[in-house]
Design an enzyme around this catalytic site. Structure first.
Site: not given
Ligand code: NAP
Ligand code: G4F
Length: 373
Positions: A135, A137, A159, A163
């Protein structure tokens, strides 16, 4: 099919797991997914892919399991004998990771080790390719703009720290045991099925409800944070491309454009014909309706539609993310098909439809109001 490829996806019930399953099934894969036991159904995002377990030759198969349970993971990998593992499971919410750091270290960090070690113990190093969901992050307090594969890491949350362990243990297993194990360093990617507590989806859901007169306003935290937001559909395609490459490597995937949370909110309101104006600073900042050009969604001029709530701030914030995906573009031919404006439109249209269907029509209540992180 004799040479049908077999994939195992952890986190199959999440946003990326659902899109990746669809993508791989279309490519003719047999897809096995890891799902957690839950007291309520947790398969909303993949129900359309479900296949009756009583028929032969299923291509989409779900297994119970958890990233904290190495015996379960090892047994499943032994049974499935996957050609490719996509390790997407994680507690993926940055703000929540400050509340449960130990669990996040176990699932997001050691969980990755459990997968790698299972493949090694089972002697599958030569057969099984592994994708690790790394990520942006990791860059946290950024050391360089834009961020690329060589940019030093400086995580800013439990987190991010978990990671970073997962990132390096993946590199270490690749180097120590010649495994085809790769990190995709993905920047934020969103979609209509994005978890409701991430800022984009929280915003599009709330604005849809405001437009339909179901709610007056919503609350956010830091509006100044800048993110490089892409569409999840573009990003899962890249996960697959990473595992088809000639060599195992680590890859940055990003759009190369960064936008503030404030501007994302502006863009989402514009989708319902509403122009907003921001007034005040810091925690006193608010947004009001300035004009409304769509007859379908009449919100009174001057209505306060957004306030700041300090609870949504993080103890340590990642202020700016902007990625440089040149390597993925040049070496793998990856291109983004979606612009941010397409993404916002896609999310707003989907949430308006959902709200209209009545799923979220009730006033008040846990799911509809402003409790989200
Ligand atoms: P998400 O929607 O939060 O999905 C996370 C998945 O992990 C869900 O299927 C969840 O199951 C499962 N999970 C959580 N804890 C678990 C555990 N203890 N054992 C087995 N399964 C578990 O995340 P996403 O946005 O699809 O992201 C996929 C991956 O990419 C994650 O690793 C995230 O950290 C990483 N990532 C995401 C982004 C982004 O912007 N979306 C960017 C960079 C990296 P439940 O449905 O049961 O909760
Ligand atoms: O949508 P966010 O919660 O995503 P964040 O923290 O960037 O993390 C996501 O992206 C990562 C990749 O860079 C993944 F690894 C991670 O698993 C996840 O998918 O927040 C985005 C921004 C932050 O700066 C946060 O402080 O939005 C700001 N924010 C402002 N108000 C908020 C809010 N975020 C959330 N969730 N809720 C708010 O009310």
């Amino acid at each position: 099919m004799a040479d049908q490829k077999v994939a195992f996806i952890t986190g199959v019930t999440g946003q990326d797991g659902a899109y990746l399953s669809e993508f791989l099934l279309k490519k003719g894969y047999k897809v096995h997914g890891l799902k957690r036991r839950s007291s309520l159904f947790n398969t909303d995002r993949i129900d359309h892919l479900y296949q009756d377990p009583h028929v032969d030759n299923q291509n989409f198969i779900l297994h119970y399991g958890d990233m904290t349970d190495s015996t379960n993971l090892t047994r499943l990998i032994q049974k499935i004998q996957p050609d490719e593992i996509y390790n997407l499971a994680a507690m993926s919410h940055v703000r929540v990771s400050f509340e449960m750091p130990e669990y996040v270290a176990d699932v997001d960090g050691i969980g990755t080790l459990r997968i790698l070690e299972a493949v090694r113990l089972l002697g599958l190093e030569k057969k099984t390719r592994i994708y690790q969901a790394s990520t942006s992050e990791l860059y946290g307090k950024i050391q360089e703009v834009p961020q690329k594969e060589s940019t030093p890491f400086y995580p800013r949350s439990p987190y991010g720290v978990a990671k970073i362990y997962a990132y390096w243990i993946t590199v270490n297993y690749r180097e120590a045991y010649n495994m085809f194990a790769c990190n995709g360093i993905l920047f934020n990617h969103e979609s209509p099925i994005r978890g409701e507590t991430f800022v984009t989806r929280k915003t599009t859901r709330a604005i849809s409800r405001i437009a339909l007169g179901l709610q007056d306003k919503f609350y956010l935290g830091n509006l100044d944070a800048k993110r490089d937001w892409g569409h999840a559909k573009d990003y899962v395609r890249m996960m697959w491309m990473i595992l088809q490459a000639d060599e195992p490597e680590d890859w940055v995937i990003a759009t190369g454009k960064s936008t503030t949370v404030r501007d994302f909110v502006r863009m989402a309101f514009a989708e319902v014909g509403v122009s907003i104006v921001f007034e005040g600073d810091g925690i006193n900042e608010k947004a009001f309706v300035e004009s409304c050009s769509n007859e379908k969604y009449q919100i009174p001029l001057g209505q306060e539609v957004l306030s700041i709530d300090e609870r949504y701030y993080r103890p340590t914030e990642v202020d700016l993310l902007i990625g440089d995906a040149t390597k993925a573009k040049e070496k793998l031919g990856w291109e983004c098909q979606y612009e941010l404006s397409d993404l916002v439109k896609d999310m707003m249209q989907s949430d308006l439809k959902l709200m209209l269907k009545g799923q979220y029509l009730e006033e008040g209540g846990y799911r509809t109001m402003n409790y989200y992180e």
